[in-house]
Design an enzyme around this catalytic site. Structure first.
Site, PDB file in Angstrom:
ATOM      1  N   SER A 102       0.631  -0.771   0.161  1.00 43.13           N
ATOM      2  CA  SER A 102       0.148   0.281  -0.530  1.00 43.13           C
ATOM      3  C   SER A 102       0.763   1.259   0.477  1.00 43.13           C
ATOM      4  CB  SER A 102      -1.175   0.037   1.418  1.00 43.13           C
ATOM      5  OG  SER A 102      -1.452   0.805   1.167  1.00 43.13           O
ATOM      6  N   TYR A 131      -2.632  -1.316  10.315  1.00 46.22           N
ATOM      7  CA  TYR A 131      -2.836  -1.337   8.505  1.00 46.22           C
ATOM      8  C   TYR A 131      -1.402  -0.773   8.007  1.00 46.22           C
ATOM      9  CZ  TYR A 131      -3.942  -1.050   3.567  1.00 46.22           C
ATOM     10  OH  TYR A 131      -4.150  -1.398   2.159  1.00 46.22           O
TER      11      TYR A 131
END
Length: 266
Positions: A142, A154
């Site tokens: 990401s 995350y």
């Protein structure tokens, strides 16, 4: 790897979003696909679409956190083909909570899918890749894995993927292994919905992120296009789409400004 026709490719998280778009893009190239996801019906639909586009797709419905199921799939792939040319670790989740609200279980849930399952997949297929002179491993991280956002669990899991991937490249790059880390920015996927469905949100961040991704997220097909291009012409970090490339450059040149922008957006 210019020609993907009949290349054996394993892709996790294939039932929706970036995974689905990537499966269909690879199918159009004539790839032999082994698609992994938890949702059996959704996965079967993607396989049907992939086969209709010219690929050969096989569904493997299981959770990537399940080591035994992963091993059974890897054994079947090796028995059927004797090799894997490309492994794409795409499955991902994320707890949408503030740091102090994120529990130990939320951290474990996020890391088990986003990091440990990536390691698991690599351990399943890397030995055979090396045996056959190399291959390509694509880890979908990401933008939050190279510049943090406010979803700490995350972001930390994606930073871990980037760091592990670089170590992998250093260790096995001279044995014919290509390692690519795809770093998507704001993409219209179901990751926030999955967090809500799993009860991993505080009721504010999750729905807000869900609306943001639906209204302003780029199409998964844009990521799939850049991912397939990176398999053909490997490079280590692939921000995608253009807004991710721009943001990463800003972060590298003006980190304080990038943090301020991220804080305001959050």
């Amino acid at each position: 790897m210019r020609n993907l026709n009949q290349k054996v490719i394993v892709l996790t998280g294939a039932s929706s979003g970036i995974g689905r778009a990537t499966a269909l893009a690879l199918a159009a190239e004539g790839a032999v696909l082994h698609l992994v996801a938890r949702r059996e019906q959704r996965l079967a639909e993607v396989c049907s679409e992939a086969n209709a586009r010219g690929g050969t797709a096989t569904a493997h419905a299981f959770d990537v956190r399940d080591t035994e199921a992963f091993a059974r799939m890897a054994s079947r792939v090796h028995a059927d083909h004797g090799r894997v040319d490309v492994l794409i670790n795409n499955a991902g989740v994320g707890a949408t909570k503030a740091f102090l609200e994120t529990t130990d279980d939320d951290w474990a849930w996020t890391f088990d899918t986003n990091f440990h399952a990536v390691v698991r997949g690599i351990r399943m297929f890397l030995p055979t890749m090396i045996e056959h002179g190399g291959g390509t491993i694509v880890n979908v991280a990401s933008l939050a894995g190279v510049m943090a956002n406010t979803l700490a669990a995350y972001s930390a899991s994606k930073f871990a993927v980037v760091g592990m991937s670089e170590s992998l490249l250093l260790e096995y790059g001279d044995k014919g292994l290509n390692v690519v880390v795809v770093c998507p920015g704001v993409i219209s996927t179901e990751i926030a919905t999955a967090s809500i469905d799993a009860g991993r949100t505080n009721g504010v961040i999750g729905p807000s992120l869900q609306k943001l991704l639906a209204a302003h997220g780029a199409a998964p097909e844009q990521v799939a296009r850049d991912l397939v291009r990176a398999i053909r012409h490997p490079r280590f970090i692939v921000p995608t789409p253009m807004h991710a490339t721009v943001l990463r450059r800003v972060h590298r040149m003006f980190p304080d400004l990038a943090r301020m922008l991220t804080r305001r957006l959050s």
